[in-house]
Design an enzyme around this catalytic site. Structure first.
Site, PDB file in Angstrom:
ATOM      1  N   VAL A  64       0.841  -1.207   0.000  1.00 12.98           N
ATOM      2  CA  VAL A  64       0.000   0.000   0.000  1.00 12.98           C
ATOM      3  C   VAL A  64       0.875   1.256   0.000  1.00 12.98           C
ATOM      4  O   VAL A  64       0.641   2.200  -0.754  1.00 12.98           O
ATOM      5  CB  VAL A  64      -0.960  -0.002   1.201  1.00 12.98           C
ATOM      6  N   ARG A 118      10.663  -0.864   7.899  1.00 10.89           N
ATOM      7  CA  ARG A 118      11.567  -1.717   8.655  1.00 10.89           C
ATOM      8  C   ARG A 118      12.993  -1.664   8.097  1.00 10.89           C
ATOM      9  O   ARG A 118      13.944  -1.594   8.824  1.00 10.89           O
ATOM     10  CB  ARG A 118      11.061  -3.166   8.673  1.00 10.89           C
ATOM     11  N   GLY A 151     -10.525  -2.392   0.753  1.00  7.83           N
ATOM     12  CA  GLY A 151      -9.515  -1.775  -0.107  1.00  7.83           C
ATOM     13  C   GLY A 151     -10.026  -0.547  -0.834  1.00  7.83           C
ATOM     14  O   GLY A 151     -10.376   0.460  -0.209  1.00  7.83           O
ATOM     15  N   GLY A 153       1.788 -15.506  -4.238  1.00  9.67           N
ATOM     16  CA  GLY A 153       1.748 -14.245  -3.493  1.00  9.67           C
ATOM     17  C   GLY A 153       0.340 -13.738  -3.213  1.00  9.67           C
ATOM     18  O   GLY A 153       0.165 -12.620  -2.734  1.00  9.67           O
ATOM     19  N   GLU A 184      -0.690 -14.994   2.329  1.00 13.74           N
ATOM     20  CA  GLU A 184       0.503 -14.812   3.153  1.00 13.74           C
ATOM     21  C   GLU A 184       1.146 -16.163   3.485  1.00 13.74           C
ATOM     22  O   GLU A 184       0.474 -17.198   3.468  1.00 13.74           O
ATOM     23  CB  GLU A 184       0.108 -14.157   4.488  1.00 13.74           C
ATOM     24  N   ASP A 211      -9.226 -11.557   9.661  1.00 14.22           N
ATOM     25  CA  ASP A 211      -9.180 -10.337   8.859  1.00 14.22           C
ATOM     26  C   ASP A 211     -10.597  -9.826   8.576  1.00 14.22           C
ATOM     27  O   ASP A 211     -10.901  -8.647   8.771  1.00 14.22           O
ATOM     28  CB  ASP A 211      -8.429 -10.636   7.546  1.00 14.22           C
ATOM     29  N   LYS A 241     -12.573  -6.339   9.935  1.00 10.99           N
ATOM     30  CA  LYS A 241     -13.258  -5.393   9.046  1.00 10.99           C
ATOM     31  C   LYS A 241     -14.718  -5.213   9.442  1.00 10.99           C
ATOM     32  O   LYS A 241     -15.226  -4.097   9.493  1.00 10.99           O
ATOM     33  CB  LYS A 241     -13.141  -5.872   7.602  1.00 10.99           C
ATOM     34  N   GLY A 264      -5.010  -5.016  -2.981  1.00 15.43           N
ATOM     35  CA  GLY A 264      -4.163  -4.647  -4.105  1.00 15.43           C
ATOM     36  C   GLY A 264      -3.582  -3.263  -3.908  1.00 15.43           C
ATOM     37  O   GLY A 264      -4.186  -2.391  -3.278  1.00 15.43           O
TER      38      GLY A 264
END
Lengths: 429, 429
Positions: B16, B45, B135, B188, B191, B202, B206, B303
């Site tokens: 993002v 990081r 998203g 990909g 995860e 998740d 939300k 995305g």
């Protein structure tokens, strides 16, 4: 969050206005951004007309302009309707007096949006019109606010519930356009003068507004290509279904390097597609963004409750103190609307012919199409239903509109062809 | 419209964050509310990790809190993720310093939303999180802003694209959960540790946020009933389809007089229903309001491009200077979350049993269900596929969850029943 009281002047007490009064009487605690909304004055054509809500507690104004200018009006809510006349005069008066305006008036915004935006922005006050498009379904907010982080390429959808109801009902009941319209008028689903709806003008007003929000151009109703549904015959609905399509009044706006095309057409949509499955008085819209991809939104496009809820949401937005352009860009920076000529449209088409039942007709039609450069995708001949001729229908591969018109002109002149071929576009969605 | 420049500090440069940097580099004219957005500092990081965007022009911060507090940061953009740790510390630091915060962090908002809202409102700055849910599809804006003129009764939808992709792919390819998940990880789409997604957590984050926006209660992730999709077998997908359903991970929030129920369950949705037809990584949501009726919204739920566009829209909202509560009501007035006990749920159910291929089994099962007060709606026995037993499946009429659990406990103990019956809910949508 300010705790102030916002005094509303509400002009227009029809379906939406009454719905708003009803909402605020049911929700006396309505204070979505901290502040409180209170109606102080109202205005309508007739003070004494019976209404579902009691207006005796509000100051009455015969003249909407006087209501807009009243020192008791902090926010002017325009629910009168009409692109000119009292609605326009009162909105202009409110904006010039530095008062925020909330309106449900699609004609006003589609035809005079840029000049009103300039007034609003000069005064530094919001001009909001969520209820003007898709009633309770927040298409305006989505385009104006949620899509600013993207470049919108196109919008397409069903923006007129009356037309969608009529088309759905023709299909379900097997009755003609005129019959279904008559019933809809008797039940109050359609106006006594249905031209705005069935002529496609209402949808064109709405999609002109969406185009301005999506592309940053001045709303330009005059540039819209408009065709309504009054010529749709039951036969077309049946033939389209045989070919795997449903007829919908599709309003679309597309941006290309050439400019912007704003169109309202009865269109064939593949069965199973969300727009084909949008039935009755529902509205639906696809928004296509370069980064986000496709967003689909569907919901009620009219009605007292939903539309009044959209007006209330706009009143809440006024209370937040948000300052942003009325359209995608400040009024002074809106791009001039460059219309793409209708003849430049390229798309698949449905052609329905009525021909004499004789040998060689299909060959003659196919030959003419080939000469014009129109390539046939599918072909359907149905058994004769009456003595008036044989209906044949064909769909084409993508063809420029100018080429199609040429082909139709030539086919019409063939001796065995009994009437001008009927053209419907196949939606590019 | 203010012409000021808003200096952004962006913490987190994953999918993002990189998408946001990309967007702002492609749109140097991004000034949706008059003001201009310019990134001044970044934090992540690792400074040296290869990235699709050049970060050499921005000040680097090893510590997100320092970036939040930097005098060069006007707006803090938190794209680090995680409900605690650096993300929470930095968001708190920014809010306490009176800086607007934009975040995509659903765990943070679902678990600590009320306390962060209190900080934001005390400082008089916005805390925005459009990108945390669906998203690029503006569910948050719809509930927080567009639905304020209504009373929302429920929301229900598909909020996790990874699960929807896996379920769609299992159905399309006929492969097992484990096989499809493995492929998704290699490509990909999932995860390395898929628990947050496939475990339903998740989606629960939300929908906890959506419940707070819809009902004006504090977001309360801990109260969510959560079941993921890792126990879904191909057999269930096939049997459900035979019965006219498709399995979807449905996240829902319902308000009743008893309180609020927030649930994430694999659920059977009728074929043809918009949620059944939402395929692949798409997200979709129904919002049901008392006045507006049902609104449906569908679009990309993840995305880089879509999510960064949602972050950019929030940054635009910050620039407008709008002041409204973070959730439906100011933090101090959020209702405490009163959870409805899971056992109180009433709905139709799907039960899949594995039984010995012997006479009297169905009679025994039917009798047990009748004794418990469970009424059977449909029944399906499939031919034996392997020697392990015979699968039988049945659907029930609406039944209280407590009654179902009792029935399952008793059926499990029947001698001819080989394993604990598998329960899936039939969605009430």
């Amino acid at each position: 969050m300010t705790q102030k009281t916002w005094r509303l002047g509400v002009a227009g007490l029809g379906t939406v206005g009454s719905g708003l009064l009803q909402f605020l009487s049911e929700r006396p605690d309505f204070a979505p951004a901290g502040g409180k909304a209170v109606i102080t004055g109202v205005s309508a054509r007739s003070k004494s007309r019976p209404r579902p809500v009691d207006i005796s507690g509000y100051a009455w104004f015969d003249d909407a302009v006087q209501l807009a200018l009243s020192p008791e009006t902090d926010v002017f809510v325009e629910l009168v309707g009409g692109s000119d006349g009292p609605a326009k005069a009162a909105v202009e008066a409110a904006l010039k007096a530095g008062k925020p305006v909330v309106t449900a008036n699609k004609a006003l915004i589609a035809e005079h949006g840029a000049e009103l935006a300039a007034l609003a922005e000069a005064a530094g006050v919001p001009l909001l019109f969520e209820a003007a498009v898709m009633g309770g379904t927040p298409a305006v907010k989505m385009l104006r606010e949620a899509m600013v982080g993207d470049d919108v390429a196109s919008v397409a959808g069903i923006l007129n519930g009356t037309c969608n109801y009529i088309l759905s009902e023709m299909e379900a009941s097997g009755r003609s356009f005129a019959d279904v319209l008559g019933d809809a008028q008797r039940m109050g689903y359609a106006e006594a003068d249905p031209t705005m709806d069935v002529g496609g003008f209402d949808a064109a007003h709405k999609v002109s507004i969406l185009a301005a929000l999506a592309f940053g151009c001045a709303p330009t109703f005059a540039a819209a290509e408009i065709e309504g549904i009054s010529q749709i015959e039951l036969l077309d609905i049946k033939l389209a279904k045989d070919l795997g399509y449903r007829i919908r009044l599709i309003a679309s706006a597309d941006r290309s390097e050439e400019g912007v095309a704003v169109r309202v057409h009865p269109s064939l949509v593949p069965l199973g597609h969300p727009l084909a499955e949008t039935r009755g008085a529902l509205n639906a819209l696809f928004i296509e963004g370069r980064r986000i991809g496709r967003i689909f939104i569907q919901g009620p496009g009219a009605g007292s409750g939903p539309t009044a809820a959209a007006v209330a949401a706009d009143i809440a937005d006024v209370m937040t103190g948000a300052s942003r352009p009325v359209f995608q860009a400040p009024a002074g920076k809106l791009r001039p609307f460059v219309a793409v000529a209708p003849t430049r449209r390229v798309g698949k088409a449905y052609l329905r012919l009525l021909v004499r039942d004789q040998a060689g007709v299909i060959a003659a039609v196919s030959e003419t199409l080939a000469e014009c450069g129109v390539s046939i995708d599918s072909f359907l001949q149905k058994p004769v239903e009456d003595a008036g001729g044989v209906p044949i229908v064909l769909t084409t591969h993508a063809t420029a509109e100018s080429v199609l018109t040429d082909a139709i002109n030539r086919i019409e002149k063939l001796p065995a062809v009994l009437e001008r071929p009927r053209l419907l576009r196949i939606a590019r969605i």
